[in-house]
Design an enzyme around this catalytic site. Structure first.
Site, PDB file in Angstrom:
ATOM      1  N   SER A 242      90.384 -54.816  -9.784  1.00  0.00           N
ATOM      2  CA  SER A 242      91.161 -53.574  -9.874  1.00  0.00           C
ATOM      3  C   SER A 242      90.279 -52.415  -9.434  1.00  0.00           C
ATOM      4  O   SER A 242      89.105 -52.602  -9.122  1.00  0.00           O
ATOM      5  CB  SER A 242      91.619 -53.351 -11.311  1.00  0.00           C
ATOM      6  OG  SER A 242      90.498 -52.968 -12.093  1.00  0.00           O
ATOM      7  N   LYS A 243      90.871 -51.227  -9.477  1.00  0.00           N
ATOM      8  CA  LYS A 243      90.156 -50.024  -9.033  1.00  0.00           C
ATOM      9  C   LYS A 243      88.806 -49.856  -9.728  1.00  0.00           C
ATOM     10  O   LYS A 243      87.888 -49.270  -9.166  1.00  0.00           O
ATOM     11  CB  LYS A 243      91.018 -48.777  -9.292  1.00  0.00           C
ATOM     12  CG  LYS A 243      92.148 -48.628  -8.292  1.00  0.00           C
ATOM     13  CD  LYS A 243      92.423 -47.148  -8.002  1.00  0.00           C
ATOM     14  CE  LYS A 243      93.471 -46.990  -6.920  1.00  0.00           C
ATOM     15  NZ  LYS A 243      94.841 -46.873  -7.478  1.00  0.00           N
ATOM     16  N   ARG A 244      88.728 -50.359 -10.945  1.00  0.00           N
ATOM     17  CA  ARG A 244      87.451 -50.253 -11.673  1.00  0.00           C
ATOM     18  C   ARG A 244      86.309 -50.896 -10.888  1.00  0.00           C
ATOM     19  O   ARG A 244      85.155 -50.544 -11.060  1.00  0.00           O
ATOM     20  CB  ARG A 244      87.543 -50.984 -13.023  1.00  0.00           C
ATOM     21  CG  ARG A 244      88.303 -50.259 -14.092  1.00  0.00           C
ATOM     22  CD  ARG A 244      88.149 -50.948 -15.431  1.00  0.00           C
ATOM     23  NE  ARG A 244      88.545 -52.356 -15.373  1.00  0.00           N
ATOM     24  CZ  ARG A 244      87.705 -53.365 -15.485  1.00  0.00           C
ATOM     25  NH1 ARG A 244      86.420 -53.150 -15.675  1.00  0.00           N
ATOM     26  NH2 ARG A 244      88.154 -54.610 -15.408  1.00  0.00           N
TER      27      ARG A 244
END
Ligand code: GLU
Length: 473
Positions: A242-244
């Site tokens: 994910s964006k993390r």
């Protein structure tokens, strides 16, 4: 004939996981001489954006995915209506007048008891008259699918193997919301059936939807397609990518200067192992080799370093210099460099091993394009400590004489200077490097001098010599 589809919702940029789904759908169809459908799933009017649809299409094209048919769900509402009516007529669906508050109460009740929520079935057996009465009162209603009690739904997933889910796990689900919009599980079946999809390839997060869809296929008398649910892609910490974890959209990688061929190739290796153990594979080879049955059922871990490495391989070995020049030009122009195509090709021919992404190219190749880099005091001090003034004078005479045009000739020139002056080779190379680029690291100076036209080499040397003169005075 095999027909697959890729069915993105235009609610954001194309995610790497979805891009891999698109690639696998495409490869599987093409491997079997079949077709790929691109279907934009934009029934959610609030979250769907035209800009995202355009971006999705652009990024898919950029990746090299070609589709044979194109649909937009928002243009198919009339079709869905007909099939809702069919389900109502056959008793497979019914109107549900429960209010959001009532449903919320049911949900809380289930939570209190610690059991999984499913609709109570309150409106399941309303009579025709009751339904008409409530409708005439203007009461809003949803439409639910009547799920057969206790039915076991079994399917043989091409990646995951046999999957069995009991219908009691989910209960009667909504197929048309009270605002009249049909839901995903319903429209996806109508579309896949009418579009003649033989193989549904999608992320494993959709496994819980599949039994609901199978029930709708059966209720409408449609043939149930094959399903292939692809394992998730994980980040390095083994949680869902994910964006993390940094850049996760195809667009990010495109802007970072990843080549579409390299991204396509890399994504194929996330969850699929080519039978010949080769890693660098062209689209044609991938089409030839790909099969869903070779997709691993365990999750794949995204490895950014490996993607960068692969991009470097494509830059150094796979693309022709001409192709590379075409891809890299926008990045160099963006940096403000001026050059013509022939010059760029000469540069790339010798220096394409100095960068792994197109975005890195402007800084790595700067010495080939920028003559007037700043001559700081610190730089001039370094040069004079090296005895550069004397060295550069002799170098420029040698260059006038020999005009070196390949790394060997540049090396021979440095030898001549060394003989003439009796200084250390290190002093010669470092003086030259600083005079040509202003830095001690970077592309080989022998490479730079082989490509840079003589007048520009002499210009740079003279500029440094005058600065050194000026600094002394
Ligand atoms: N629009 C759905 C998604 O983006 C498609 C799911 C499917 O392939 O059935 O996840």
């Amino acid at each position: 004939m095999v027909k697959t589809r890729f069915a993105p919702s235009p609610t954001g940029f194309l995610h790497l996981g979805n891009a891999r789904t698109a690639i696998f759908s495409y490869l599987f169809a093409k491997h079997h001489g079949g077709k790929l459908v691109l279907r934009i799933e934009d029934t959610d009017r609030e979250r769907s954006k035209k800009e995202y649809e355009e971006a999705l299409i652009e990024d898919l094209r950029w990746l090299g995915i070609e589709w044979d048919e194109f649909y937009r769900q928002s243009e198919r509402f009339d079709i869905y209506k007909q099939y809702v009516q069919k389900l109502l007529d056959s008793g497979h669906a019914y109107e549900c007048f429960c209010t959001p508050e009532e449903l919320e109460k049911e949900r809380q009740e289930a939570q209190r008891k610690g059991i999984a929520y499913r609709y109570s079935g309150k409106c399941r057996n309303l009579s025709k008259e009751e339904v008409e009465k409530l409708k005439s009162q203007g009461r809003p209603f949803a439409i639910r699918f009547r799920v057969p009690d206790g039915k076991d739904i079994v399917f043989n997933d091409l990646v995951k193997g046999p999957i069995r889910i009991n219908a009691d796990d989910f209960g009667d689900f909504v197929i048309v919301r009270s605002d009249g919009t049909p839901t995903y599980n319903f429209v996806v079946v109508v579309d896949d059936a009418l579009m003649g999809i033989t193989h549904v390839v999608r992320g494993e997060d959709h496994i819980p939807n599949t039994p609901k869809q199978i029930l709708i296929y059966e209720a409408l008398g449609f043939k149930v397609p094959e399903f292939a649910h692809l394992p998730v892609i994980l980040g390095p910490d083994r949680s869902k990518l994910s964006k993390r974890h940094g850049a996760v959209s195809v667009r990010n990688y495109r802007q970072e200067g990843i080549l579409p061929e390299a991204l396509f190739n890399y994504l194929c290796l996330l969850g699929w192992t080519p039978p010949n153990d080769k890693e660098i594979l062209s689209k044609e080879e991938l089409i030839d080799l790909f099969d869903l049955k070779d997709v691993n059922s365990a999750p794949a871990v995204f490895n950014r370093e490996k993607l960068l490495w692969m991009n470097g391989v494509y830059i150094r070995e796979v693309l022709s210099v001409e192709e590379l020049a075409e891809r890299i030009e926008p990045f160099l122009k963006e940096a403000g460099y001026e050059f013509d195509r022939d010059y760029l090709i000469k540069v790339l021919d010798l220096a394409r091993d100095s960068f792994e992404t197109l975005k890195e190219a402007p800084s790595k190749l700067e010495p080939f394009f920028v003559d007037d880099f700043p001559l700081s005091e610190e730089l001039l001090k370094k040069l004079s400590d090296l005895g550069a003034q004397e060295i550069l004078k002799v170098v420029s005479q040698e260059i006038e004489k020999t005009s070196p045009s390949n790394p060997e000739e540049v090396k021979a020139l440095a030898k001549n200077v060394q003989k003439a002056l009796g200084v250390k080779p290190k002093n010669i190379w470092q003086s030259l490097r600083l005079a040509m680029t202003g830095k001690l690291e970077g592309v080989g100076i022998d490479v730079l001098l082989s490509v840079l036209p003589k007048d520009r080499v002499l210009y740079r040397i003279n500029r440094v010599l005058s600065a050194l003169e000026g600094a002394k005075a």
